[in-house]
Write an enzyme that holds these catalytic residues in place. Structure first.
Site, PDB file in Angstrom:
ATOM      1  N   TYR A 158       0.841  -1.212   0.000  1.00 48.15           N
ATOM      2  CA  TYR A 158       0.000   0.000   0.000  1.00 48.15           C
ATOM      3  C   TYR A 158       0.877   1.263   0.000  1.00 48.15           C
ATOM      4  O   TYR A 158       0.620   2.218  -0.733  1.00 48.15           O
ATOM      5  CB  TYR A 158      -0.894  -0.060   1.240  1.00 48.15           C
ATOM      6  CG  TYR A 158      -1.930   1.032   1.373  1.00 48.15           C
ATOM      7  CD1 TYR A 158      -3.107   0.994   0.622  1.00 48.15           C
ATOM      8  CD2 TYR A 158      -1.762   2.070   2.277  1.00 48.15           C
ATOM      9  CE1 TYR A 158      -4.075   1.984   0.772  1.00 48.15           C
ATOM     10  CE2 TYR A 158      -2.725   3.057   2.437  1.00 48.15           C
ATOM     11  CZ  TYR A 158      -3.878   3.011   1.683  1.00 48.15           C
ATOM     12  OH  TYR A 158      -4.835   3.979   1.833  1.00 48.15           O
ATOM     13  N   LYS A 162       0.892   4.058  -2.880  1.00 49.65           N
ATOM     14  CA  LYS A 162       0.487   5.432  -2.572  1.00 49.65           C
ATOM     15  C   LYS A 162       1.638   6.421  -2.758  1.00 49.65           C
ATOM     16  O   LYS A 162       1.412   7.587  -3.105  1.00 49.65           O
ATOM     17  CB  LYS A 162      -0.073   5.505  -1.145  1.00 49.65           C
ATOM     18  CG  LYS A 162      -1.395   4.735  -0.971  1.00 49.65           C
ATOM     19  CD  LYS A 162      -2.498   5.299  -1.858  1.00 49.65           C
ATOM     20  CE  LYS A 162      -3.858   4.686  -1.555  1.00 49.65           C
ATOM     21  NZ  LYS A 162      -4.918   5.258  -2.405  1.00 49.65           N
TER      22      LYS A 162
END
Ligand code: NAI
Length: 250
Positions: A158, A162
């Site tokens: 993640y 991101k």
């Protein structure tokens, strides 16, 4: 009515932050195309968002697509253009997390998150950028995360996605700056949605004490930042990362 006459697409608009963004851009006068992932799981809630907008006199319609599937994204693009003729604002909000410590992270778990959170933004941006370029106007807003800025235990996939989104935002911002298109990112901290309420209470508390404003944020607070970046008030802001994190990272 800062977005009157504009058409906005919000990916993952059936819940959480995406839902709040769809409602907020509609409140400012934009027509909204609400993307949802799955007919069985998300269509009803996406339609509830559209109905809430229409009850207030706005215009909204729902469009299914898995943003990690380029063919579905193109189909959605065609359907949206058929309905609304153009897209002025793209909010790349759809995202997932599949947490595992890096030592236990298999490639499938890595790839699942990268496919939605980074590849999905690639496909959607590609799909709508051409029209924006042709018309000489566009606002692209990518929903990143504080985790892409400071990392987080169990979120290597993640965090990579991101953080990648921040690089993508800045590179594309430079490329399309001469075409009347701005590209910015919003980096929320911990926001009260299912993504966060699913975290065990004691772990939530450990994060909460690190936040100067001493509470998690609300989806509506992220949506306000998105409305700002989607508006004409930000004609001289591009490649920017707007933190909406209660001061947790500055
Ligand atoms: P959520 O789980 O309520 O919303 C995510 C939405 O994306 C859901 O509607 C889901 O159906 C949709 N989605 C997932 N995979 C998709 C796909 N392949 N194609 C189309 N739609 C898909 O979670 P939340 O919190 O509202 O997250 C929204 C965005 O904000 C995500 O990108 C997330 O990473 C980001 N974010 C959330 C934070 C939080 O604390 N809740 C903090 C920082 C960033």
């Amino acid at each position: 009515m800062r977005l009157k006459g504009r058409v906005a697409v919000v990916t993952g608009g059936s819940s959480g932050i995406g839902r709040a963004i769809a409602l907020a851009v509609a409140e400012e006068g934009a027509d909204v195309a609400i993307n949802f992932l799955n007919f069985q799981r998300n269509e009803a809630s996406a339609q509830a968002v559209a109905q809430a907008i229409e009850r207030k006199g706005g215009t909204a319609e729902t469009f299914q697509a898995d943003v990690s599937d380029p063919a579905q994204v193109l189909q959605m693009r065609d359907a949206i253009l058929q309905r609304f003729e153009r897209v002025d604002i793209l909010v790349n909000n759809a995202g997932i997390n599949r947490d595992k410590s890096f030592i236990n992270m298999d490639y499938e778990t890595w790839k699942a998150v990268l496919s939605v959170d980074l590849d999905g933004v690639f496909y959607c941006t590609k799909a709508f950028l051409e029209g924006m370029t042709a018309r000489g106007y566009g606002r692209i807003i990518n929903i990143s995360s504080i985790v892409g800025q400071i990392g987080n235990f169990g979120q290597a996939n993640y965090a990579a996605a991101k953080a990648g989104l921040l690089g993508l935002t800045k590179a594309v911002a430079r490329e399309v700056a001469g075409k009347g298109i701005t590209v910015n990112a919003v980096a929320p901290g911990f926001i009260e949605t299912e993504m966060v309420t699913a975290i065990p209470e004691d772990v939530q508390e450990r994060f909460r004490v690190q936040i100067p404003l001493q509470r998690f944020g609300k989806p509506e607070e992220v949506a306000k930042a998105v409305v700002f970046l989607a508006s004409e008030d930000t004609s001289y802001i591009t490649g920017h990362v707007l933190n909406v994190n209660g001061g947790m990272y500055m």
